[in-house]
Motif scaffolding. Structure first.
Motif, mmCIF file in Angstrom:
data_model
loop_
_atom_site.group_PDB
_atom_site.id
_atom_site.type_symbol
_atom_site.label_atom_id
_atom_site.label_comp_id
_atom_site.label_asym_id
_atom_site.label_seq_id
_atom_site.Cartn_x
_atom_site.Cartn_y
_atom_site.Cartn_z
ATOM 1 N N ARG A 255 -24.455 -30.862 6.671
ATOM 2 C CA ARG A 255 -25.598 -31.064 6.242
ATOM 3 C C ARG A 255 -26.597 -29.992 5.898
ATOM 4 N NH1 ARG A 255 -25.910 -30.773 12.396
ATOM 5 N NH2 ARG A 255 -25.413 -33.126 12.419
ATOM 6 N N HIS A 256 -27.588 -30.308 5.080
ATOM 7 C CA HIS A 256 -28.371 -29.159 4.294
ATOM 8 C C HIS A 256 -27.761 -28.338 3.378
ATOM 9 C CE1 HIS A 256 -31.441 -31.117 7.178
ATOM 10 N NE2 HIS A 256 -30.784 -30.737 8.213
ATOM 11 N N VAL A 257 -26.662 -28.787 2.660
ATOM 12 C CA VAL A 257 -25.900 -27.945 1.786
ATOM 13 C C VAL A 257 -25.938 -29.038 0.726
ATOM 14 C CG1 VAL A 257 -23.943 -26.879 1.145
ATOM 15 C CG2 VAL A 257 -24.779 -26.557 3.473
ATOM 16 N N ASP A 258 -26.447 -28.626 -0.570
ATOM 17 C CA ASP A 258 -26.392 -29.359 -1.980
ATOM 18 C C ASP A 258 -24.929 -29.318 -2.269
ATOM 19 O OD1 ASP A 258 -26.588 -30.806 -4.239
ATOM 20 O OD2 ASP A 258 -28.145 -29.558 -4.928
ATOM 21 N N LEU A 259 -23.902 -29.785 -1.587
ATOM 22 C CA LEU A 259 -22.441 -29.597 -2.250
ATOM 23 C C LEU A 259 -22.234 -29.978 -3.670
ATOM 24 C CD1 LEU A 259 -20.426 -31.139 0.903
ATOM 25 C CD2 LEU A 259 -20.890 -28.835 0.435
ATOM 26 N N LEU A 260 -22.788 -31.177 -4.146
ATOM 27 C CA LEU A 260 -22.555 -31.502 -5.281
ATOM 28 C C LEU A 260 -23.346 -30.488 -6.461
ATOM 29 C CD1 LEU A 260 -22.945 -35.402 -5.152
ATOM 30 C CD2 LEU A 260 -21.039 -33.955 -4.537
ATOM 31 N N GLY A 261 -24.084 -29.990 -6.186
ATOM 32 C CA GLY A 261 -25.018 -28.866 -7.012
ATOM 33 C C GLY A 261 -24.423 -27.676 -6.947
ATOM 34 N N PRO B 121 -22.008 -24.393 -8.044
ATOM 35 C CA PRO B 121 -20.864 -24.380 -9.223
ATOM 36 C C PRO B 121 -19.566 -24.032 -8.762
ATOM 37 C CG PRO B 121 -22.256 -22.066 -8.558
ATOM 38 C CD PRO B 121 -22.795 -23.388 -7.671
ATOM 39 N N THR B 122 -18.603 -24.067 -9.505
ATOM 40 C CA THR B 122 -17.394 -23.849 -9.255
ATOM 41 C C THR B 122 -17.158 -22.529 -8.779
ATOM 42 O OG1 THR B 122 -16.540 -25.396 -10.953
ATOM 43 C CG2 THR B 122 -14.877 -23.642 -10.373
ATOM 44 N N GLY B 123 -16.399 -22.010 -7.816
ATOM 45 C CA GLY B 123 -16.231 -20.848 -7.572
ATOM 46 C C GLY B 123 -17.282 -20.271 -6.252
ATOM 47 N N ALA B 124 -17.876 -21.257 -5.837
ATOM 48 C CA ALA B 124 -19.271 -21.065 -4.884
ATOM 49 C C ALA B 124 -18.431 -20.728 -3.624
ATOM 50 C CB ALA B 124 -20.104 -22.095 -4.658
ATOM 51 N N LEU B 125 -18.770 -19.764 -2.699
ATOM 52 C CA LEU B 125 -18.231 -19.398 -1.403
ATOM 53 C C LEU B 125 -19.168 -19.914 -0.335
ATOM 54 C CD1 LEU B 125 -16.951 -15.787 -1.978
ATOM 55 C CD2 LEU B 125 -15.783 -17.795 -2.171
ATOM 56 N N LEU B 126 -18.403 -20.714 0.735
ATOM 57 C CA LEU B 126 -19.108 -21.397 1.716
ATOM 58 C C LEU B 126 -18.494 -20.617 3.018
ATOM 59 C CD1 LEU B 126 -18.706 -24.997 0.944
ATOM 60 C CD2 LEU B 126 -20.705 -23.659 0.672
ATOM 61 N N HIS C 113 -10.512 -17.226 3.588
ATOM 62 C CA HIS C 113 -10.318 -16.478 4.757
ATOM 63 C C HIS C 113 -10.448 -17.460 5.939
ATOM 64 C CE1 HIS C 113 -11.407 -13.915 8.065
ATOM 65 N NE2 HIS C 113 -10.849 -12.820 7.178
ATOM 66 N N GLY C 114 -9.438 -17.338 6.718
ATOM 67 C CA GLY C 114 -9.096 -18.372 7.781
ATOM 68 C C GLY C 114 -10.294 -18.292 8.937
ATOM 69 N N GLY C 115 -10.190 -19.052 9.978
ATOM 70 C CA GLY C 115 -11.149 -19.097 10.963
ATOM 71 C C GLY C 115 -11.352 -20.552 11.711
ATOM 72 N N THR C 116 -11.996 -20.355 12.878
ATOM 73 C CA THR C 116 -12.120 -21.628 13.590
ATOM 74 C C THR C 116 -13.633 -22.175 13.027
ATOM 75 O OG1 THR C 116 -10.765 -21.165 15.564
ATOM 76 C CG2 THR C 116 -12.409 -22.798 15.725
ATOM 77 N N VAL C 117 -13.860 -23.499 12.985
ATOM 78 C CA VAL C 117 -15.076 -24.088 12.668
ATOM 79 C C VAL C 117 -15.023 -25.074 13.364
ATOM 80 C CG1 VAL C 117 -16.021 -25.408 10.687
ATOM 81 C CG2 VAL C 117 -14.362 -23.563 9.918
ATOM 82 N N ARG C 118 -16.240 -25.309 14.089
ATOM 83 C CA ARG C 118 -16.858 -26.054 14.889
ATOM 84 C C ARG C 118 -18.181 -26.950 14.329
ATOM 85 N NH1 ARG C 118 -15.154 -21.833 17.473
ATOM 86 N NH2 ARG C 118 -13.474 -22.124 19.107
ATOM 87 N N PRO C 119 -18.350 -28.115 14.876
ATOM 88 C CA PRO C 119 -19.802 -28.766 14.605
ATOM 89 C C PRO C 119 -20.690 -27.968 15.035
ATOM 90 C CG PRO C 119 -18.150 -30.391 15.645
ATOM 91 C CD PRO C 119 -17.561 -28.840 15.723
ATOM 92 N N ASP C 120 -21.880 -27.940 14.522
ATOM 93 C CA ASP C 120 -23.165 -26.900 14.464
ATOM 94 C C ASP C 120 -22.907 -25.560 14.053
ATOM 95 O OD1 ASP C 120 -24.558 -29.257 15.670
ATOM 96 O OD2 ASP C 120 -23.736 -28.983 17.463
ATOM 97 N N ASP C 121 -21.648 -25.328 13.657
ATOM 98 C CA ASP C 121 -21.686 -23.898 13.037
ATOM 99 C C ASP C 121 -22.525 -23.837 11.890
ATOM 100 O OD1 ASP C 121 -19.897 -22.563 14.903
ATOM 101 O OD2 ASP C 121 -17.929 -23.185 13.484
ATOM 102 N N PRO C 122 -22.993 -22.660 11.503
ATOM 103 C CA PRO C 122 -23.874 -22.490 10.308
ATOM 104 C C PRO C 122 -23.039 -22.520 9.149
ATOM 105 C CG PRO C 122 -23.709 -20.332 11.529
ATOM 106 C CD PRO C 122 -23.115 -21.258 12.276
ATOM 107 N N ILE C 123 -23.525 -22.603 7.894
ATOM 108 C CA ILE C 123 -22.924 -22.603 6.633
ATOM 109 C C ILE C 123 -23.947 -21.558 5.755
ATOM 110 C CG2 ILE C 123 -22.075 -23.842 4.712
ATOM 111 C CD1 ILE C 123 -21.757 -26.349 6.328
ATOM 112 N N GLN C 124 -23.456 -20.756 5.002
ATOM 113 C CA GLN C 124 -24.147 -19.805 4.259
ATOM 114 C C GLN C 124 -23.281 -19.943 2.908
ATOM 115 O OE1 GLN C 124 -27.104 -18.223 4.830
ATOM 116 N NE2 GLN C 124 -26.730 -19.051 6.897
ATOM 117 N N VAL C 125 -24.216 -20.223 1.800
ATOM 118 C CA VAL C 125 -23.573 -20.236 0.383
ATOM 119 C C VAL C 125 -23.683 -19.023 -0.276
ATOM 120 C CG1 VAL C 125 -23.985 -21.745 -1.719
ATOM 121 C CG2 VAL C 125 -24.071 -22.874 0.433
ATOM 122 N N GLU C 126 -22.497 -18.610 -0.980
ATOM 123 C CA GLU C 126 -22.597 -17.539 -1.777
ATOM 124 C C GLU C 126 -22.307 -17.878 -3.173
ATOM 125 O OE1 GLU C 126 -20.273 -13.230 -2.238
ATOM 126 O OE2 GLU C 126 -20.166 -14.361 -0.425
#
Length: 181
Positions: free
Chosen positions: A90-96, A98-103, A156-169
């Motif tokens: 939620r609140h991430v413009d996935l479709l916008g 670019p190729t190679g963006a890091l989440l 880079h691996g790790g555990t992901v859960r609902p409500d975790d934050p997402i930062q776009v690079e």
């Protein structure tokens, strides 16, 4: 506004939908631990028949929760995981992106966006007429806009859960628009 993980899903067997989970573990270079699509080479049934040795650029499928709201306005009830995605955002413009963006998801996981998900005809088996709602054609350019999420690989691996934050690079310029993978 920072993005957020709305839901996480995985399935050990091939099926259209994936059950929601309390968490998923992302494995570097492979995908979602225990998910049928995890692997270094292509794991999607149709593509395995003719491209079995190509790198798996579709290790993790992400879809924006806002699509479900859009579909609901058109009479389609869809919930997280039902369209086969591993991570609903939620609140991430996935479709916008670019190729190679890091989440950056949660505390450790990092995904690299590889391209757009190409919706398949099975989506109409799930909800009749839904395929026509997850892509649209621009009447001027004749180009298709695919709305059924993006694909990524695990950097880079790790555990992901609902409500975790997402930062776009974003990657360095010039940015390249997403294409189907």
């Amino acid at each position: 506004m920072a993005g957020q993980v709305a839901a996480v899903s995985r399935n050990e067997t091939y099926s259209f939908s994936k059950p929601n989970r309390d968490s998923v573990t992302l494995l570097t270079g492979l995908g979602v631990e225990g998910d049928v699509h995890a692997g270094e080479t292509i794991r999607h049934q149709f593509r395995m028949t003719y491209e079995p040795d190509l790198p798996n650029l579709r290790q993790v499928h992400l879809m924006h929760e806002e699509l479900f709201d859009e579909l609901a306005l058109k009479g389609f009830v869809v919930a997280a995981g039902q369209l086969g995605e591993n991570i609903t955002t939620r609140h991430v413009d996935l479709l916008g992106l670019p190729t190679g963006a890091l989440l950056h998801l949660g505390e450790q996981a990092v995904l690299e966006v590889t391209g757009l998900r190409n919706p398949c005809a099975k989506i109409n088996d799930f909800r009749k007429g839904l395929l026509g709602e997850v892509f649209e054609m621009d009447p001027v350019s004749g180009e298709f806009t695919f709305k059924s999420g993006v694909m990524a690989v695990v950097r880079h691996g790790g555990t992901v859960r609902p409500d975790d934050p997402i930062q776009v690079e974003l990657p360095p310029l010039p940015h390249h628009p997403l294409e189907r993978v």
